[in-house]
Design a protein around this motif. Sequence first.
Motif, PDB file in Angstrom:
ATOM      1  N   GLY A   1      -5.326   4.258  -0.585  1.00  0.00           N
ATOM      2  CA  GLY A   1      -4.102   4.101  -0.002  1.00  0.00           C
ATOM      3  C   GLY A   1      -3.397   5.323   0.664  1.00  0.00           C
ATOM      4  O   GLY A   1      -2.758   5.254   1.536  1.00  0.00           O
ATOM      5  N   ILE A   2      -3.330   6.480   0.007  1.00  0.00           N
ATOM      6  CA  ILE A   2      -3.163   7.785   0.403  1.00  0.00           C
ATOM      7  C   ILE A   2      -3.738   8.065   1.758  1.00  0.00           C
ATOM      8  O   ILE A   2      -3.181   8.425   2.940  1.00  0.00           O
ATOM      9  CB  ILE A   2      -3.071   8.822  -0.269  1.00  0.00           C
ATOM     10  CG1 ILE A   2      -2.121   8.456  -1.632  1.00  0.00           C
ATOM     11  CG2 ILE A   2      -2.391  10.281   0.368  1.00  0.00           C
ATOM     12  CD1 ILE A   2      -2.434   9.570  -3.022  1.00  0.00           C
ATOM     13  N   LEU A   3      -4.972   8.073   1.693  1.00  0.00           N
ATOM     14  CA  LEU A   3      -5.686   8.290   3.281  1.00  0.00           C
ATOM     15  C   LEU A   3      -5.523   7.267   4.046  1.00  0.00           C
ATOM     16  O   LEU A   3      -5.408   7.751   5.305  1.00  0.00           O
ATOM     17  CB  LEU A   3      -7.241   8.291   2.847  1.00  0.00           C
ATOM     18  CG  LEU A   3      -8.160   9.158   1.966  1.00  0.00           C
ATOM     19  CD1 LEU A   3      -9.454   8.897   1.748  1.00  0.00           C
ATOM     20  CD2 LEU A   3      -8.081  10.478   2.683  1.00  0.00           C
ATOM     21  N   LYS A   4      -4.970   6.024   3.988  1.00  0.00           N
ATOM     22  CA  LYS A   4      -4.741   5.319   5.201  1.00  0.00           C
ATOM     23  C   LYS A   4      -3.226   5.761   5.689  1.00  0.00           C
ATOM     24  O   LYS A   4      -3.106   5.575   6.941  1.00  0.00           O
ATOM     25  CB  LYS A   4      -4.415   3.745   4.351  1.00  0.00           C
ATOM     26  CG  LYS A   4      -5.795   3.226   4.285  1.00  0.00           C
ATOM     27  CD  LYS A   4      -5.489   1.864   3.526  1.00  0.00           C
ATOM     28  CE  LYS A   4      -6.815   0.911   3.409  1.00  0.00           C
ATOM     29  NZ  LYS A   4      -6.608  -0.511   2.968  1.00  0.00           N
TER      30      LYS A   4
ATOM     31  N   VAL B   1      -6.850  15.095  -0.795  1.00  0.00           N
ATOM     32  CA  VAL B   1      -7.279  13.583  -0.978  1.00  0.00           C
ATOM     33  C   VAL B   1      -8.535  13.073  -0.603  1.00  0.00           C
ATOM     34  O   VAL B   1      -9.112  12.161  -1.338  1.00  0.00           O
ATOM     35  CB  VAL B   1      -6.084  12.680  -0.368  1.00  0.00           C
ATOM     36  CG1 VAL B   1      -6.208  11.484  -0.556  1.00  0.00           C
ATOM     37  CG2 VAL B   1      -4.666  13.042  -0.858  1.00  0.00           C
ATOM     38  N   ASP B   2      -9.129  13.481   0.356  1.00  0.00           N
ATOM     39  CA  ASP B   2     -10.256  13.244   0.997  1.00  0.00           C
ATOM     40  C   ASP B   2     -11.618  13.562  -0.256  1.00  0.00           C
ATOM     41  O   ASP B   2     -12.448  12.677  -0.354  1.00  0.00           O
ATOM     42  CB  ASP B   2     -10.635  13.622   2.401  1.00  0.00           C
ATOM     43  CG  ASP B   2     -11.885  13.128   2.903  1.00  0.00           C
ATOM     44  OD1 ASP B   2     -12.039  11.857   3.085  1.00  0.00           O
ATOM     45  OD2 ASP B   2     -12.741  13.945   3.586  1.00  0.00           O
TER      46      ASP B   2
ATOM     47  N   TYR C   1       1.379   6.619  -6.617  1.00  0.00           N
ATOM     48  CA  TYR C   1      -0.054   7.378  -6.996  1.00  0.00           C
ATOM     49  C   TYR C   1       0.269   8.801  -6.715  1.00  0.00           C
ATOM     50  O   TYR C   1      -0.389   9.515  -7.483  1.00  0.00           O
ATOM     51  CB  TYR C   1      -1.155   6.881  -6.097  1.00  0.00           C
ATOM     52  CG  TYR C   1      -2.410   7.602  -6.772  1.00  0.00           C
ATOM     53  CD1 TYR C   1      -2.874   7.615  -7.890  1.00  0.00           C
ATOM     54  CD2 TYR C   1      -3.348   8.212  -5.590  1.00  0.00           C
ATOM     55  CE1 TYR C   1      -4.168   8.275  -8.231  1.00  0.00           C
ATOM     56  CE2 TYR C   1      -4.164   8.942  -5.846  1.00  0.00           C
ATOM     57  CZ  TYR C   1      -5.043   8.934  -6.994  1.00  0.00           C
ATOM     58  OH  TYR C   1      -6.023   9.414  -7.586  1.00  0.00           O
ATOM     59  N   ILE C   2       0.820   9.214  -5.933  1.00  0.00           N
ATOM     60  CA  ILE C   2       1.172  10.842  -5.464  1.00  0.00           C
ATOM     61  C   ILE C   2       2.172  11.170  -6.531  1.00  0.00           C
ATOM     62  O   ILE C   2       1.729  12.425  -6.740  1.00  0.00           O
ATOM     63  CB  ILE C   2       1.782  10.649  -3.962  1.00  0.00           C
ATOM     64  CG1 ILE C   2       0.946  10.646  -2.733  1.00  0.00           C
ATOM     65  CG2 ILE C   2       2.688  12.040  -3.839  1.00  0.00           C
ATOM     66  CD1 ILE C   2       1.577  10.537  -1.675  1.00  0.00           C
TER      67      ILE C   2
ATOM     68  N   VAL D   1       0.774  -1.082   0.129  1.00  0.00           N
ATOM     69  CA  VAL D   1       0.067   0.008  -0.015  1.00  0.00           C
ATOM     70  C   VAL D   1       0.953   1.335   0.012  1.00  0.00           C
ATOM     71  O   VAL D   1       0.442   2.247  -0.539  1.00  0.00           O
ATOM     72  CB  VAL D   1      -1.029  -0.086   1.189  1.00  0.00           C
ATOM     73  CG1 VAL D   1      -0.128   0.350   2.475  1.00  0.00           C
ATOM     74  CG2 VAL D   1      -2.004   1.281   1.115  1.00  0.00           C
ATOM     75  N   ILE D   2       2.156   1.176   0.805  1.00  0.00           N
ATOM     76  CA  ILE D   2       3.000   2.204   0.705  1.00  0.00           C
ATOM     77  C   ILE D   2       3.451   2.460  -0.733  1.00  0.00           C
ATOM     78  O   ILE D   2       3.727   3.837  -1.205  1.00  0.00           O
ATOM     79  CB  ILE D   2       4.039   2.126   1.597  1.00  0.00           C
ATOM     80  CG1 ILE D   2       3.560   2.026   3.148  1.00  0.00           C
ATOM     81  CG2 ILE D   2       5.229   3.031   1.306  1.00  0.00           C
ATOM     82  CD1 ILE D   2       3.149   3.356   3.625  1.00  0.00           C
ATOM     83  N   LYS D   3       4.070   1.476  -1.318  1.00  0.00           N
ATOM     84  CA  LYS D   3       4.546   1.610  -2.686  1.00  0.00           C
ATOM     85  C   LYS D   3       3.561   2.213  -3.809  1.00  0.00           C
ATOM     86  O   LYS D   3       3.773   2.865  -4.588  1.00  0.00           O
ATOM     87  CB  LYS D   3       4.884   0.411  -3.262  1.00  0.00           C
ATOM     88  CG  LYS D   3       6.162  -0.224  -2.484  1.00  0.00           C
ATOM     89  CD  LYS D   3       6.694  -1.764  -3.112  1.00  0.00           C
ATOM     90  CE  LYS D   3       7.970  -2.235  -2.315  1.00  0.00           C
ATOM     91  NZ  LYS D   3       8.133  -3.656  -3.035  1.00  0.00           N
ATOM     92  N   ALA D   4       2.117   1.531  -3.467  1.00  0.00           N
ATOM     93  CA  ALA D   4       1.084   2.151  -4.381  1.00  0.00           C
ATOM     94  C   ALA D   4       1.013   3.581  -4.247  1.00  0.00           C
ATOM     95  O   ALA D   4       0.579   4.475  -5.149  1.00  0.00           O
ATOM     96  CB  ALA D   4      -0.011   1.197  -4.353  1.00  0.00           C
ATOM     97  N   ALA D   5       0.795   3.891  -2.921  1.00  0.00           N
ATOM     98  CA  ALA D   5       0.452   5.476  -2.615  1.00  0.00           C
ATOM     99  C   ALA D   5       1.526   6.378  -3.133  1.00  0.00           C
ATOM    100  O   ALA D   5       1.413   7.316  -3.459  1.00  0.00           O
ATOM    101  CB  ALA D   5       0.402   5.511  -0.990  1.00  0.00           C
ATOM    102  N   VAL D   6       2.677   5.919  -2.985  1.00  0.00           N
ATOM    103  CA  VAL D   6       3.879   6.666  -3.434  1.00  0.00           C
ATOM    104  C   VAL D   6       3.773   6.835  -4.965  1.00  0.00           C
ATOM    105  O   VAL D   6       3.748   8.089  -5.702  1.00  0.00           O
ATOM    106  CB  VAL D   6       5.196   6.295  -2.904  1.00  0.00           C
ATOM    107  CG1 VAL D   6       6.303   6.797  -3.747  1.00  0.00           C
ATOM    108  CG2 VAL D   6       5.384   6.395  -1.612  1.00  0.00           C
TER     109      VAL D   6
END
Length: 311
Positions: free
Chosen positions: A199-202, A167-168, A14-15, A7-12
């Motif tokens: 994932g970023i919200l998490k 993000v929200d 995506y960011i 989830v961290i890799k995906a969030a980065v």
Amino acid sequence: MSPPPPVIKAAVRYIKRVVGAKGHSPPSQPHLATPDPTMSKPVLYTFGLSVWSAAPELAIAELGYADDAIETKIVNLAEGANFTPEFLKINPQATLPTLVADGKSYTNTKEVVHYLIEHAPNKGSAAGTAFIDKIHEDSIDPNAPLLLARNNEELTASASGFPFTFVDNRQKSLEKNSVLPEATPFKAFYDAKKAANGGILKVYKGEVPLDGFFKESVAHWDRVAAFIVDELPAALPESGFLGGASPGEDDFHLGAWLARITHLVGGSADKDGYKALEKETKKPIPPRVAAYWAAWVERPSFKKVYANGLH
């Protein structure tokens, strides 16, 4: 230290694309837009906080377009307005800037700026080079730092401020628009975006381990600083622009990139604004970078685009 969870890799990842202002994508043919018989001139879809929307705005101001030559439509990224099925029909990637002209949609910054140069009233602007691809590399993406956090202090600030709200709002827009009947053709898009944005919200809610996120955030800022100090001076002239005495195609991209990074470190749109970059570089800004900044801030185009401050 264990590798960051998926989830961290995906969030980065995506960011680095999250602000909806993707600058470059693999070469493609312009997307065919839905014909509008009432549209007699190009329409630029933009947003005031979009880093890459500033690139065509600088180009329009520099290239002699009349004030009414191009219609501007605002797509509020902060409210997720780019996720409506109506906009996805224009740009299936939901990114800004987007230009609709001659029945086609130009859906990334490189395509949009190139179109504006090719059709400009003022000819002679220096053609773009491979440097445009460099400035749009994910490794130095100017959108990412807006949402990244290198430590708990930065994360707390993001989670209680604009980044979380941004993000929200996007997540709420994705959820709302994805269930509309007309959203059916874009189901795969919505599913992927909801998962990645979620994932970023998490991360902001502290629902996942954060060490990997902090590490990736530090690495990104380090690459940006190294680019400014080591790579950029080698590409720049002693004075003026990459395109010569006046901005060329490369400069519209680099000017927007540099303005965003300067904004993120607290710089202003004046001759000394670049000095704020030293907060990240930890050393004096090279003379050629300082001269390049000075050349831009004196241009009427720069003063117009950033009249309300850098973004």
